[in-house]
Design an enzyme around this catalytic site. Structure first.
Site, PDB file in Angstrom:
ATOM      1  N   ASP A  59       0.718  -1.058   0.244  1.00 54.96           N
ATOM      2  CA  ASP A  59      -0.057  -0.160   0.002  1.00 54.96           C
ATOM      3  C   ASP A  59       0.901   1.323  -0.044  1.00 54.96           C
ATOM      4  O   ASP A  59       1.710   1.456   0.780  1.00 54.96           O
ATOM      5  CB  ASP A  59      -0.850  -0.067   1.318  1.00 54.96           C
ATOM      6  CG  ASP A  59      -1.880   1.215   1.231  1.00 54.96           C
ATOM      7  OD1 ASP A  59      -2.954   0.869   0.883  1.00 54.96           O
ATOM      8  OD2 ASP A  59      -1.420   2.498   1.774  1.00 54.96           O
ATOM      9  N   HIS A 119      -7.851   9.704  -1.644  1.00 53.64           N
ATOM     10  CA  HIS A 119      -7.090   9.606  -0.367  1.00 53.64           C
ATOM     11  C   HIS A 119      -8.210  10.127   0.790  1.00 53.64           C
ATOM     12  O   HIS A 119      -8.248   9.401   1.852  1.00 53.64           O
ATOM     13  CB  HIS A 119      -6.036  10.226  -0.296  1.00 53.64           C
ATOM     14  CG  HIS A 119      -4.800   9.794   0.658  1.00 53.64           C
ATOM     15  ND1 HIS A 119      -3.414   9.911   0.296  1.00 53.64           N
ATOM     16  CD2 HIS A 119      -4.845   9.056   1.752  1.00 53.64           C
ATOM     17  CE1 HIS A 119      -2.874   9.323   1.366  1.00 53.64           C
ATOM     18  NE2 HIS A 119      -3.478   9.099   2.209  1.00 53.64           N
ATOM     19  N   LYS A 141      -2.995   5.952  -3.972  1.00 53.50           N
ATOM     20  CA  LYS A 141      -3.934   7.017  -3.740  1.00 53.50           C
ATOM     21  C   LYS A 141      -3.895   8.192  -4.464  1.00 53.50           C
ATOM     22  O   LYS A 141      -2.642   8.718  -4.512  1.00 53.50           O
ATOM     23  CB  LYS A 141      -4.069   7.008  -2.238  1.00 53.50           C
ATOM     24  CG  LYS A 141      -4.227   5.804  -1.474  1.00 53.50           C
ATOM     25  CD  LYS A 141      -4.104   6.105   0.094  1.00 53.50           C
ATOM     26  CE  LYS A 141      -3.996   4.740   0.755  1.00 53.50           C
ATOM     27  NZ  LYS A 141      -2.425   4.387   0.690  1.00 53.50           N
ATOM     28  N   TYR A 199       2.761   9.871   0.025  1.00 56.50           N
ATOM     29  CA  TYR A 199       3.968   9.155   0.831  1.00 56.50           C
ATOM     30  C   TYR A 199       5.403   9.469   0.247  1.00 56.50           C
ATOM     31  O   TYR A 199       6.129   9.158   0.892  1.00 56.50           O
ATOM     32  CB  TYR A 199       3.581   7.879   1.033  1.00 56.50           C
ATOM     33  CG  TYR A 199       2.432   7.326   1.739  1.00 56.50           C
ATOM     34  CD1 TYR A 199       1.590   8.329   2.187  1.00 56.50           C
ATOM     35  CD2 TYR A 199       2.019   6.033   1.389  1.00 56.50           C
ATOM     36  CE1 TYR A 199       0.320   7.886   2.984  1.00 56.50           C
ATOM     37  CE2 TYR A 199       0.607   5.803   1.893  1.00 56.50           C
ATOM     38  CZ  TYR A 199      -0.137   6.745   2.577  1.00 56.50           C
ATOM     39  OH  TYR A 199      -1.224   6.322   3.451  1.00 56.50           O
TER      40      TYR A 199
END
Length: 319
Positions: A49, A117, A84, A54
């Site tokens: 994931d 998200h 996302k 990120y």
């Protein structure tokens, strides 16, 4: 090597019930992230994931490429990859370009799952966390979801879904869909059990994926309430397991997908060791009595001038 069980999503595709998260705060990719993912693949992890926010998409992509080169996997088909859509790209005309960029970062032709998200947009162009309050905007969910559906129709992602959506926001979304969301990824652990949301999603054919299963201790918003729970400590001692394993097993036995995150090899092994034993009825009773408290309160996404004026409004007052 451990084999992780799978479930079938409403899209018809399978998804492993345990995945490895890749968020490292402050958000950054690195060789250490790539190495940890490679070791996870060796141990049996097949579900990873990530998110544009990120900044680990490239690290994950490099790990996948190395895993194929080293023969740890025979093909990309063996992996389940989630990413996302960040809020600044949550605009109808930016969804497809954002996914193309994600795929380039990952060195992949398609995702297995692409999620919105958060149920809020930001002014385009910036990529900041926490975002500037003045950039918060209401999301045009109908047009954004239409673009997500187009991503699936084009074969760029096999399934689509959302993250951090309440029952009400899911209800509003479902009024305007051709392809329903396959997954809603939310905070879930024994101190924030999401009973109402889980029941709603089950009735709508949407699978819940739980992040922060241990309370996200050590992050800017996490707490120690999970790992310091006396009830969970008592269950762990009685079962000869760790508190972490009890948490992950509890989520697993609710039928939810669990997203774990540790780059420590022993903990990675420990997190996989939840499928050949069961909690007992008295354990469930004890866990059901744990005081509930949301860790992730999303203060950074609310503003007096924004679409959500308070945390209560963001979550629609749902507990």
């Amino acid at each position: 090597m451990v084999s992780v069980p799978e479930i079938i999503l409403n899209s018809g595709h399978t998804m492993p019930l345990l995945g490895m998260g890749t968020a490292v705060y402050p958000f950054v990719g690195s060789n250490a992230v790539t190495s940890a993912i490679l070791r996870a693949i060796e141990l049996g992890y097949r579900h990873f994931d990530t998110a544009a926010l990120y900044q680990t998409e490239q690290s994950l992509g490099e790990a996948i490429a190395q895993a194929r080169h080293q023969g740890l996997i025979k093909s990309r088909e063996e992996l389940f990859i989630t990413s996302k859509l960040w809020c600044s790209d949550a605009h109808a005309d930016l969804v497809l370009p954002a996914l193309h960029k994600t795929l380039r970062n990952l060195q992949l032709d398609y995702l297995d799952l692409y999620l919105i998200h958060f149920p809020v947009s930001l002014k385009p162009g910036k990529f900041e966390a926490p975002p500037p309050k003045e950039d918060l905007m209401p999301m045009d969910i109908k047009s954004v979801w239409g673009a997500m559906e187009e991503c699936q129709r084009l074969g760029l992602t096999r399934s689509i879904g959302v993250s951090n959506f309440s029952c009400k926001k899911l209800s509003d979304l479902l009024l305007n869909v051709t392809i329903p969301p396959a997954v809603n990824q939310v905070e879930m652990n024994p101190t924030w059990q999401q009973k109402k949301l889980r029941e709603f999603c089950k009735n709508k054919g949407i699978h819940v994926a739980g992040y922060s299963p241990l309370g996200a201790r050590g992050t800017m918003w996490g707490t120690n309430q999970v790992m310091e729970s006396k009830e969970l400590e008592e269950i762990a001692k009685a079962r000869g397991k760790t508190i972490a394993q009890v948490c992950l097993k509890w989520i697993n036995e609710q039928g939810a997908i669990v997203i774990v995150k540790s780059f420590n090899e022993e903990r990675m092994k420990e997190n996989l060791d939840i499928f050949d034993w069961a909690l007992r009825e008295e354990d469930f009773q004890k866990i059901s009595q744990i005081q509930q408290c949301r860790s992730f309160k999303t203060e950074t996404l609310v503003s007096e001038d924004g679409p959500f004026k308070s945390v209560e409004e963001f979550w629609d007052g749902e507990n």
